[in-house]
Design a protein around this motif. Structure first.
Motif, PDB file in Angstrom:
ATOM      1  N   THR A 164     -80.512 -84.753  64.916  1.00  0.00           N
ATOM      2  CA  THR A 164     -80.651 -83.331  65.185  1.00  0.00           C
ATOM      3  C   THR A 164     -82.093 -83.007  65.517  1.00  0.00           C
ATOM      4  OG1 THR A 164     -78.858 -82.851  63.665  1.00  0.00           O
ATOM      5  CG2 THR A 164     -80.309 -81.033  64.216  1.00  0.00           C
ATOM      6  N   LEU A 165     -82.286 -82.261  66.608  1.00  0.00           N
ATOM      7  CA  LEU A 165     -83.608 -81.866  67.084  1.00  0.00           C
ATOM      8  C   LEU A 165     -83.699 -80.345  67.166  1.00  0.00           C
ATOM      9  CD1 LEU A 165     -83.676 -84.254  70.181  1.00  0.00           C
ATOM     10  CD2 LEU A 165     -84.826 -84.663  67.994  1.00  0.00           C
ATOM     11  N   ALA A 166     -84.923 -79.868  67.241  1.00  0.00           N
ATOM     12  CA  ALA A 166     -85.184 -78.466  67.556  1.00  0.00           C
ATOM     13  C   ALA A 166     -85.968 -78.466  68.859  1.00  0.00           C
ATOM     14  CB  ALA A 166     -85.997 -77.811  66.447  1.00  0.00           C
ATOM     15  N   THR A 167     -85.483 -77.766  69.867  1.00  0.00           N
ATOM     16  CA  THR A 167     -86.137 -77.716  71.174  1.00  0.00           C
ATOM     17  C   THR A 167     -86.930 -76.425  71.276  1.00  0.00           C
ATOM     18  OG1 THR A 167     -84.259 -78.901  72.098  1.00  0.00           O
ATOM     19  CG2 THR A 167     -85.761 -77.859  73.666  1.00  0.00           C
ATOM     20  N   TYR A 168     -88.251 -76.539  71.486  1.00  0.00           N
ATOM     21  CA  TYR A 168     -89.133 -75.371  71.540  1.00  0.00           C
ATOM     22  C   TYR A 168     -89.437 -74.907  72.955  1.00  0.00           C
ATOM     23  CZ  TYR A 168     -89.713 -75.893  66.591  1.00  0.00           C
ATOM     24  OH  TYR A 168     -89.460 -75.969  65.244  1.00  0.00           O
ATOM     25  N   GLY A 169     -89.231 -75.752  73.929  1.00  0.00           N
ATOM     26  CA  GLY A 169     -89.501 -75.394  75.314  1.00  0.00           C
ATOM     27  C   GLY A 169     -89.585 -76.649  76.157  1.00  0.00           C
ATOM     28  N   CYS A 170     -89.681 -76.456  77.455  1.00  0.00           N
ATOM     29  CA  CYS A 170     -89.768 -77.586  78.384  1.00  0.00           C
ATOM     30  C   CYS A 170     -90.833 -77.291  79.433  1.00  0.00           C
ATOM     31  CB  CYS A 170     -88.429 -77.801  79.087  1.00  0.00           C
ATOM     32  SG  CYS A 170     -87.060 -78.201  77.984  1.00  0.00           S
ATOM     33  N   LEU A 171     -91.305 -78.339  80.097  1.00  0.00           N
ATOM     34  CA  LEU A 171     -92.195 -78.135  81.235  1.00  0.00           C
ATOM     35  C   LEU A 171     -91.459 -77.285  82.265  1.00  0.00           C
ATOM     36  CD1 LEU A 171     -93.767 -81.669  81.763  1.00  0.00           C
ATOM     37  CD2 LEU A 171     -94.747 -79.706  80.563  1.00  0.00           C
ATOM     38  N   ALA A 172     -92.184 -76.688  83.164  1.00  0.00           N
ATOM     39  CA  ALA A 172     -91.592 -75.787  84.157  1.00  0.00           C
ATOM     40  C   ALA A 172     -90.497 -76.449  84.983  1.00  0.00           C
ATOM     41  CB  ALA A 172     -92.677 -75.219  85.068  1.00  0.00           C
ATOM     42  N   ASP A 173     -90.596 -77.771  85.204  1.00  0.00           N
ATOM     43  CA  ASP A 173     -89.560 -78.460  85.984  1.00  0.00           C
ATOM     44  C   ASP A 173     -88.443 -79.010  85.086  1.00  0.00           C
ATOM     45  OD1 ASP A 173     -90.759 -80.644  84.762  1.00  0.00           O
ATOM     46  OD2 ASP A 173     -91.282 -81.666  86.633  1.00  0.00           O
ATOM     47  N   TYR A 174     -88.524 -78.748  83.793  1.00  0.00           N
ATOM     48  CA  TYR A 174     -87.531 -79.166  82.789  1.00  0.00           C
ATOM     49  C   TYR A 174     -87.321 -80.681  82.757  1.00  0.00           C
ATOM     50  CZ  TYR A 174     -86.742 -74.271  82.070  1.00  0.00           C
ATOM     51  OH  TYR A 174     -86.937 -72.957  81.771  1.00  0.00           O
ATOM     52  N   SER A 175     -88.357 -81.446  83.077  1.00  0.00           N
ATOM     53  CA  SER A 175     -88.255 -82.901  83.012  1.00  0.00           C
ATOM     54  C   SER A 175     -88.560 -83.421  81.603  1.00  0.00           C
ATOM     55  CB  SER A 175     -89.208 -83.539  84.021  1.00  0.00           C
ATOM     56  OG  SER A 175     -90.540 -83.127  83.741  1.00  0.00           O
ATOM     57  N   TRP A 176     -89.442 -82.749  80.887  1.00  0.00           N
ATOM     58  CA  TRP A 176     -89.825 -83.118  79.529  1.00  0.00           C
ATOM     59  C   TRP A 176     -89.794 -81.874  78.659  1.00  0.00           C
ATOM     60  CZ3 TRP A 176     -91.307 -87.920  77.533  1.00  0.00           C
ATOM     61  CH2 TRP A 176     -91.372 -88.961  78.466  1.00  0.00           C
ATOM     62  N   CYS A 177     -89.380 -82.065  77.393  1.00  0.00           N
ATOM     63  CA  CYS A 177     -89.276 -80.923  76.484  1.00  0.00           C
ATOM     64  C   CYS A 177     -90.049 -81.177  75.194  1.00  0.00           C
ATOM     65  CB  CYS A 177     -87.816 -80.644  76.151  1.00  0.00           C
ATOM     66  SG  CYS A 177     -86.852 -80.193  77.598  1.00  0.00           S
ATOM     67  N   ASP A 178     -90.585 -80.105  74.639  1.00  0.00           N
ATOM     68  CA  ASP A 178     -91.276 -80.104  73.355  1.00  0.00           C
ATOM     69  C   ASP A 178     -90.206 -79.959  72.277  1.00  0.00           C
ATOM     70  OD1 ASP A 178     -92.897 -79.615  71.122  1.00  0.00           O
ATOM     71  OD2 ASP A 178     -93.349 -77.556  71.733  1.00  0.00           O
ATOM     72  N   VAL A 179     -90.037 -81.003  71.469  1.00  0.00           N
ATOM     73  CA  VAL A 179     -88.987 -80.993  70.445  1.00  0.00           C
ATOM     74  C   VAL A 179     -89.562 -81.392  69.092  1.00  0.00           C
ATOM     75  CG1 VAL A 179     -87.177 -81.539  72.132  1.00  0.00           C
ATOM     76  CG2 VAL A 179     -88.233 -83.376  70.832  1.00  0.00           C
ATOM     77  N   ALA A 180     -88.777 -81.148  68.064  1.00  0.00           N
ATOM     78  CA  ALA A 180     -89.155 -81.572  66.713  1.00  0.00           C
ATOM     79  C   ALA A 180     -88.003 -82.340  66.095  1.00  0.00           C
ATOM     80  CB  ALA A 180     -89.493 -80.359  65.856  1.00  0.00           C
ATOM     81  N   LEU A 181     -88.346 -83.395  65.417  1.00  0.00           N
ATOM     82  CA  LEU A 181     -87.415 -84.144  64.582  1.00  0.00           C
ATOM     83  C   LEU A 181     -87.903 -83.881  63.169  1.00  0.00           C
ATOM     84  CD1 LEU A 181     -85.126 -86.239  64.185  1.00  0.00           C
ATOM     85  CD2 LEU A 181     -86.906 -87.997  64.291  1.00  0.00           C
ATOM     86  N   GLY A 182     -87.239 -82.980  62.476  1.00  0.00           N
ATOM     87  CA  GLY A 182     -87.744 -82.531  61.183  1.00  0.00           C
ATOM     88  C   GLY A 182     -89.045 -81.787  61.400  1.00  0.00           C
ATOM     89  N   SER A 183     -90.117 -82.253  60.765  1.00  0.00           N
ATOM     90  CA  SER A 183     -91.417 -81.597  60.919  1.00  0.00           C
ATOM     91  C   SER A 183     -92.307 -82.299  61.940  1.00  0.00           C
ATOM     92  CB  SER A 183     -92.129 -81.554  59.566  1.00  0.00           C
ATOM     93  OG  SER A 183     -92.379 -82.874  59.116  1.00  0.00           O
ATOM     94  N   VAL A 184     -91.792 -83.328  62.604  1.00  0.00           N
ATOM     95  CA  VAL A 184     -92.573 -84.107  63.568  1.00  0.00           C
ATOM     96  C   VAL A 184     -92.338 -83.565  64.972  1.00  0.00           C
ATOM     97  CG1 VAL A 184     -93.004 -86.405  64.505  1.00  0.00           C
ATOM     98  CG2 VAL A 184     -92.395 -86.144  62.106  1.00  0.00           C
TER      99      VAL A 184
END
Length: 185
Positions: free
Chosen positions: A63-83
């Motif tokens: 399970t991840l938490a997705t906080y946002g992605c680059l404008a082209d949606y190729s890479w996303c800022d996610v969290a695995l727990g607190s990481v």
């Protein structure tokens, strides 16, 4: 006398407003995270490219938490727990609503769910990676002569402390910076 009192009152009001603004900016605006799962075993990276170091390996189905992605949606800022870290969007399935089946992250899905376009920068690095063994090496991964952490055309070659670079480096916003020449380190 009244001019000093009025000026002093205005300065205190401005100082008070500055304190409120500073506390707001320091606290940051809470960004709602979109729930997601990892499609397969995948490395969570310190930046949006395989050139960045691995923060942790995420197991398939985690399970991840997705906080946002680059404008082209190729890479996303996610969290695995607190990481926190960056994951290629193709390895993320977002959960559109409670009880719904996860769907693969695409630009259309992200836009429909309101997943924000975010930028990767040194502030992100400084917020999430202090204390990591590679923390002090920002320029190695994202400096002007790094091997293209977000996208790279051309090459950097070093010999005896002199580095030659020819080509273009593409930044996280999609802009291209052309750098040519020799750098002596």
């Amino acid at each position: 006398m009244s001019i000093r009192v009025e000026l002093g009152s205005r300065l205190r009001a401005v100082a008070g407003a500055a304190v409120v603004l500073a506390s707001f900016l320091t606290a940051g605006v809470a960004v709602a995270a979109t729930p997601a799962v990892a499609v397969t075993n995948v490395n969570l990276r310190a930046g949006p490219s395989t050139s960045f170091p691995t923060v942790v390996t995420v197991p398939a189905g985690a399970t991840l938490a997705t906080y946002g992605c680059l404008a082209d949606y190729s890479w996303c800022d996610v969290a695995l727990g607190s990481v926190r870290g960056w994951m290629a969007a193709q390895y993320i399935k977002v959960v559109p609503s409670a009880g719904a089946s996860p769907v693969v992250m695409t630009a259309a899905v992200a836009a429909g769910l309101g997943i924000a376009a975010v930028a990767f920068n040194q502030s992100y690095w400084n917020t999430h990676y202090v204390g990591r063994p590679w923390y002090g090496q920002w320029n190695r991964y994202y400096g002007p002569y790094a091997r293209g952490p977000v996208g790279h055309v051309g090459a950097t070659r070093c010999y005896n402390g002199a580095c030659r670079h020819g080509g273009a480096t593409r930044g996280p916003a999609g802009n291209t910076v052309v750098r040519r020449g020799v750098v002596v380190r």
